[in-house]
Design a protein around this motif. Structure first.
Motif: not given
Length: 218
Positions: A99-127
Motif C-alpha cells: 500500500i506504499h504507506r504504514p498500515a491502518y491500525l485496529l486498536v482493541q481493548y475490551g469493548t473499545f475497538i477503533v480503526r485508526c492511524i498513528l499520529n505520533s509516538s514518544t518513547v520515554t526510558y524510565t529504568m
C-alpha cells in the motif's frame, strides 16, 4: 495476556497484514478527544454571531503503554526493551510495500475497538540496568480514528442541504427560520415560498407540510 490491548496492522480493506503488537500492561486510561468545527465568521461592526457548523472532525485518542524488560510480567522471560519497541514500530509505522504507506491500525481493548492511524509516538526510558541498558520504558502514542468513506458519505448525505427536505410547520415557526435551519442561510426563503406556492410566507399555518428542494435546483 489474551485480554491485553492489541494493535493490529490492517489493510485498507481491514485484512490483517503484519504481526500485531500486544501490550504487556494494559493502559490505566484512554483519553478520547472529539472536535466540532465551526466557522466563527463575524460581520464587520458586530460584536458576535452564531458560528456556522462546518464538520465533526475525526476522533483522536492517546494511550500510554508501559513496557518492561525485567520479566516481571512474562514469567521471568526477559524481552529486551529495544525488541519490544521494534515490534511496536513494525506494527504502527513500518512502510508496507503493497500500500506504499504504514498500515491502518485496529486498536482493541475490551469493548473499545477503533480503526485508526498513528499520529505520533514518544518513547520515554524510565529504568536502566547497571550497564546503562534500558529495562523499562513508556510509549505515549496518539491516534486518529479512520471512518469508512462509504459510511461517512451516508452520514453526510442525511443532513446535506443538497437533498430535498420535508418539514411540518409548528406553531410559531417562520419561513426564514426554517430556511436557515435547512440551508444555514435564510436568503433562500423567497425561493422556498415560490416552490411551495405560499401566498403569504409571513403567516405559516401549523401542520402545513413544506418542501425544501436542493439548493442547486433553486
Amino acid at each position: 495476556m489474551p485480554f491485553n490491548l492489541k494493535i493490529i496492522p490492517v489493510s485498507p480493506q481491514g485484512i490483517p497484514m503484519g504481526v500485531p503488537f500486544l501490550a504487556m500492561f494494559n493502559p490505566e486510561s484512554v483519553a478520547i478527544k472529539e472536535d466540532v468545527e465551526y466557522n466563527p465568521h463575524c460581520t464587520t461592526g458586530e460584536t458576535g454571531s452564531d458560528p456556522a457548523f462546518v464538520r465533526i472532525k475525526a476522533r483522536t485518542f492517546t494511550l500510554e503503554l508501559t513496557i518492561d524488560g525485567t520479566g516481571v510480567n512474562t514469567n521471568g522471560v526477559k524481552i529486551p526493551i529495544p525488541v519490544q519497541i521494534a515490534l511496536f514500530r513494525a506494527a504502527t509505522t513500518e512502510l508496507k510495500g503493497i500500500i506504499h504507506r504504514p498500515a491502518y491500525l485496529l486498536v482493541q481493548y475490551g469493548t473499545f475497538i477503533v480503526r485508526c492511524i498513528l499520529n505520533s509516538s514518544t518513547v520515554t526510558y524510565t529504568m536502566f540496568d547497571k550497564f546503562g541498558l534500558p529495562i523499562r520504558a513508556k510509549i505515549s502514542a496518539s491516534f486518529t480514528e479512520v471512518v469508512d468513506n462509504v459510511f461517512s458519505k451516508i452520514v453526510g448525505m442525511l443532513s446535506s442541504p443538497d437533498l430535498t427536505h420535508v418539514r411540518a410547520v409548528k406553531e410559531g415557526d417562520s419561513l426564514p427560520l426554517l430556511v436557515h435551519q435547512i440551508y444555514q442561510d435564510q436568503r433562500y426563503y423567497l425561493q422556498v415560498a415560490r416552490v411551495n406556492r405560499l401566498k403569504n410566507f409571513r403567516r405559516l399555518t401549523a401542520g402545513t407540510t413544506l418542501f425544501f428542494p436542493p439548493i442547486a435546483d433553486q
